[in-house]
Design a protein around this motif. Structure first.
Motif, PDB file in Angstrom:
ATOM      1  N   VAL A 244       0.814  -1.213   0.000  1.00 59.77           N
ATOM      2  CA  VAL A 244       0.000   0.000   0.000  1.00 59.77           C
ATOM      3  C   VAL A 244       0.853   1.272   0.000  1.00 59.77           C
ATOM      4  O   VAL A 244       0.500   2.254  -0.654  1.00 59.77           O
ATOM      5  CB  VAL A 244      -1.022  -0.017   1.161  1.00 59.77           C
ATOM      6  CG1 VAL A 244      -0.341   0.103   2.501  1.00 59.77           C
ATOM      7  CG2 VAL A 244      -2.048   1.074   0.989  1.00 59.77           C
ATOM      8  N   GLU A 245       1.999   1.283   0.734  1.00 60.85           N
ATOM      9  CA  GLU A 245       2.812   2.510   0.762  1.00 60.85           C
ATOM     10  C   GLU A 245       3.466   2.779  -0.591  1.00 60.85           C
ATOM     11  O   GLU A 245       3.663   3.930  -0.967  1.00 60.85           O
ATOM     12  CB  GLU A 245       3.848   2.503   1.894  1.00 60.85           C
ATOM     13  CG  GLU A 245       4.903   1.435   1.799  1.00 60.85           C
ATOM     14  CD  GLU A 245       4.522   0.152   2.531  1.00 60.85           C
ATOM     15  OE1 GLU A 245       5.365  -0.748   2.563  1.00 60.85           O
ATOM     16  OE2 GLU A 245       3.413   0.052   3.059  1.00 60.85           O
ATOM     17  N   TYR A 246       3.752   1.723  -1.354  1.00 60.93           N
ATOM     18  CA  TYR A 246       4.296   1.912  -2.698  1.00 60.93           C
ATOM     19  C   TYR A 246       3.237   2.557  -3.595  1.00 60.93           C
ATOM     20  O   TYR A 246       3.525   3.507  -4.330  1.00 60.93           O
ATOM     21  CB  TYR A 246       4.722   0.581  -3.312  1.00 60.93           C
ATOM     22  CG  TYR A 246       5.923  -0.084  -2.691  1.00 60.93           C
ATOM     23  CD1 TYR A 246       6.622   0.478  -1.628  1.00 60.93           C
ATOM     24  CD2 TYR A 246       6.363  -1.299  -3.169  1.00 60.93           C
ATOM     25  CE1 TYR A 246       7.714  -0.154  -1.067  1.00 60.93           C
ATOM     26  CE2 TYR A 246       7.476  -1.943  -2.623  1.00 60.93           C
ATOM     27  CZ  TYR A 246       8.139  -1.365  -1.570  1.00 60.93           C
ATOM     28  OH  TYR A 246       9.232  -1.984  -1.028  1.00 60.93           O
TER      29      TYR A 246
ATOM     30  N   LEU B  83       3.387   6.449  -5.332  1.00 59.34           N
ATOM     31  CA  LEU B  83       3.251   6.634  -6.779  1.00 59.34           C
ATOM     32  C   LEU B  83       2.004   7.441  -7.120  1.00 59.34           C
ATOM     33  O   LEU B  83       2.051   8.323  -7.991  1.00 59.34           O
ATOM     34  CB  LEU B  83       3.228   5.277  -7.483  1.00 59.34           C
ATOM     35  CG  LEU B  83       4.524   4.469  -7.392  1.00 59.34           C
ATOM     36  CD1 LEU B  83       4.351   3.095  -8.039  1.00 59.34           C
ATOM     37  CD2 LEU B  83       5.690   5.221  -8.014  1.00 59.34           C
ATOM     38  N   ARG B  84       0.910   7.195  -6.430  1.00 58.46           N
ATOM     39  CA  ARG B  84      -0.320   7.955  -6.697  1.00 58.46           C
ATOM     40  C   ARG B  84      -0.155   9.435  -6.328  1.00 58.46           C
ATOM     41  O   ARG B  84      -0.550  10.315  -7.091  1.00 58.46           O
ATOM     42  CB  ARG B  84      -1.485   7.361  -5.930  1.00 58.46           C
ATOM     43  CG  ARG B  84      -2.061   6.138  -6.573  1.00 58.46           C
ATOM     44  CD  ARG B  84      -3.389   5.749  -5.932  1.00 58.46           C
ATOM     45  NE  ARG B  84      -3.955   4.639  -6.662  1.00 58.46           N
ATOM     46  CZ  ARG B  84      -4.055   3.404  -6.167  1.00 58.46           C
ATOM     47  NH1 ARG B  84      -3.665   3.133  -4.941  1.00 58.46           N
ATOM     48  NH2 ARG B  84      -4.587   2.446  -6.896  1.00 58.46           N
ATOM     49  N   LEU B  85       0.399   9.669  -5.157  1.00 57.34           N
ATOM     50  CA  LEU B  85       0.559  11.064  -4.723  1.00 57.34           C
ATOM     51  C   LEU B  85       1.488  11.829  -5.654  1.00 57.34           C
ATOM     52  O   LEU B  85       1.203  12.971  -6.024  1.00 57.34           O
ATOM     53  CB  LEU B  85       1.090  11.117  -3.289  1.00 57.34           C
ATOM     54  CG  LEU B  85       0.101  10.725  -2.196  1.00 57.34           C
ATOM     55  CD1 LEU B  85       0.816  10.579  -0.860  1.00 57.34           C
ATOM     56  CD2 LEU B  85      -1.017  11.752  -2.097  1.00 57.34           C
ATOM     57  N   ARG B  86       2.589  11.213  -6.018  1.00 66.31           N
ATOM     58  CA  ARG B  86       3.589  11.906  -6.828  1.00 66.31           C
ATOM     59  C   ARG B  86       3.143  12.083  -8.277  1.00 66.31           C
ATOM     60  O   ARG B  86       3.240  13.165  -8.840  1.00 66.31           O
ATOM     61  CB  ARG B  86       4.911  11.132  -6.763  1.00 66.31           C
ATOM     62  CG  ARG B  86       6.012  11.708  -7.611  1.00 66.31           C
ATOM     63  CD  ARG B  86       6.479  13.032  -7.083  1.00 66.31           C
ATOM     64  NE  ARG B  86       7.571  13.522  -7.931  1.00 66.31           N
ATOM     65  CZ  ARG B  86       8.031  14.737  -7.918  1.00 66.31           C
ATOM     66  NH1 ARG B  86       7.527  15.614  -7.087  1.00 66.31           N
ATOM     67  NH2 ARG B  86       8.993  15.103  -8.701  1.00 66.31           N
TER      68      ARG B  86
ATOM     69  N   SER C 174      10.285  11.031   6.255  1.00 67.34           N
ATOM     70  CA  SER C 174      11.279  12.025   5.855  1.00 67.34           C
ATOM     71  C   SER C 174      11.421  11.967   4.336  1.00 67.34           C
ATOM     72  O   SER C 174      10.962  11.011   3.695  1.00 67.34           O
ATOM     73  CB  SER C 174      12.631  11.717   6.508  1.00 67.34           C
ATOM     74  OG  SER C 174      13.158  10.506   5.964  1.00 67.34           O
ATOM     75  N   LEU C 175      12.054  12.988   3.770  1.00 68.24           N
ATOM     76  CA  LEU C 175      12.303  12.965   2.322  1.00 68.24           C
ATOM     77  C   LEU C 175      13.121  11.745   1.934  1.00 68.24           C
ATOM     78  O   LEU C 175      12.828  11.081   0.940  1.00 68.24           O
ATOM     79  CB  LEU C 175      13.044  14.238   1.887  1.00 68.24           C
ATOM     80  CG  LEU C 175      12.180  15.425   1.516  1.00 68.24           C
ATOM     81  CD1 LEU C 175      13.047  16.629   1.154  1.00 68.24           C
ATOM     82  CD2 LEU C 175      11.249  15.097   0.372  1.00 68.24           C
TER      83      LEU C 175
ATOM     84  N   LYS D 259      13.399   6.417  -0.706  1.00 66.19           N
ATOM     85  CA  LYS D 259      13.676   4.984  -0.591  1.00 66.19           C
ATOM     86  C   LYS D 259      12.433   4.168  -0.986  1.00 66.19           C
ATOM     87  O   LYS D 259      12.526   3.208  -1.752  1.00 66.19           O
ATOM     88  CB  LYS D 259      14.094   4.673   0.848  1.00 66.19           C
ATOM     89  CG  LYS D 259      14.771   3.376   1.040  1.00 66.19           C
ATOM     90  CD  LYS D 259      15.321   3.301   2.462  1.00 66.19           C
ATOM     91  CE  LYS D 259      16.016   1.970   2.682  1.00 66.19           C
ATOM     92  NZ  LYS D 259      16.547   1.827   4.019  1.00 66.19           N
ATOM     93  N   ILE D 260      11.287   4.570  -0.469  1.00 65.65           N
ATOM     94  CA  ILE D 260      10.029   3.890  -0.813  1.00 65.65           C
ATOM     95  C   ILE D 260       9.742   4.041  -2.305  1.00 65.65           C
ATOM     96  O   ILE D 260       9.340   3.085  -2.977  1.00 65.65           O
ATOM     97  CB  ILE D 260       8.861   4.442   0.032  1.00 65.65           C
ATOM     98  CG1 ILE D 260       9.049   4.058   1.496  1.00 65.65           C
ATOM     99  CG2 ILE D 260       7.519   3.927  -0.482  1.00 65.65           C
ATOM    100  CD1 ILE D 260       8.083   4.754   2.437  1.00 65.65           C
ATOM    101  N   HIS D 261       9.976   5.228  -2.826  1.00 67.74           N
ATOM    102  CA  HIS D 261       9.729   5.492  -4.241  1.00 67.74           C
ATOM    103  C   HIS D 261      10.585   4.586  -5.118  1.00 67.74           C
ATOM    104  O   HIS D 261      10.094   3.999  -6.093  1.00 67.74           O
ATOM    105  CB  HIS D 261      10.014   6.972  -4.547  1.00 67.74           C
ATOM    106  CG  HIS D 261       9.862   7.321  -5.984  1.00 67.74           C
ATOM    107  ND1 HIS D 261      10.943   7.489  -6.815  1.00 67.74           N
ATOM    108  CD2 HIS D 261       8.758   7.533  -6.748  1.00 67.74           C
ATOM    109  CE1 HIS D 261      10.521   7.788  -8.027  1.00 67.74           C
ATOM    110  NE2 HIS D 261       9.199   7.822  -8.009  1.00 67.74           N
ATOM    111  N   GLY D 262      11.859   4.467  -4.786  1.00 64.15           N
ATOM    112  CA  GLY D 262      12.748   3.602  -5.557  1.00 64.15           C
ATOM    113  C   GLY D 262      12.270   2.157  -5.555  1.00 64.15           C
ATOM    114  O   GLY D 262      12.239   1.493  -6.605  1.00 64.15           O
TER     115      GLY D 262
END
Length: 140
Positions: A88-90, A94-97, A114-115, A120-123
């Protein structure tokens, strides 16, 4: 859905805002010309008339409609691809960005990371997205 296609969503959004700004500017200029008092006195120069501005606005509106349709198609493909991701966090990052157009700071704030944590999650989300794309292409 690739990383490049996701980035293109943001670029299409920016392009649409730019076109909308041009349409607003040309419309305002056309309105300004239409309110100018006309007189019988001859004037020099061959400036642009209201008709020229209106023609430009119509052309830009057609371009805007094309880009908007393209953006909507891309958003649907992205949404379908993101939905295949299990974590879900992935999906949220992706949805927010990419679908909501949030800045990295807004994404981090909204998710409570944090940024560095968001990056890290985004990658990891992009890696997972690529895996899902490979799975989908094998199925089809």
């Amino acid at each position: 859905m690739t990383k490049k296609e996701l980035r293109n969503l943001r670029y299409l959004d920016a392009e649409l805002m730019s076109i909308r700004g041009q349409i607003n500017m040309l419309s305002a200029q056309a309105e300004g010309l239409s309110t100018v008092q006309l007189s019988d006195m001859p004037k020099g120069g061959c400036g642009r008339g209201v008709d020229d501005y209106i023609a430009d606005v119509i052309d830009l509106q057609a371009t805007y409609a094309e880009r908007l349709a393209e953006l909507n198609r891309c958003r649907k493909r992205a949404e379908s691809a993101i939905e295949l991701i299990d974590r879900v966090e992935y999906r949220a990052v992706l949805r927010l960005r990419y679908l909501s157009g949030k800045s990295w700071e807004e994404v981090a704030d909204q998710m409570g990371y944090s940024l560095r944590g968001i990056f890290k999650i985004h990658g990891a989300a992009l890696v997972e997205l690529e895996k899902c794309a490979v799975k989908c292409s094998k199925v089809q």
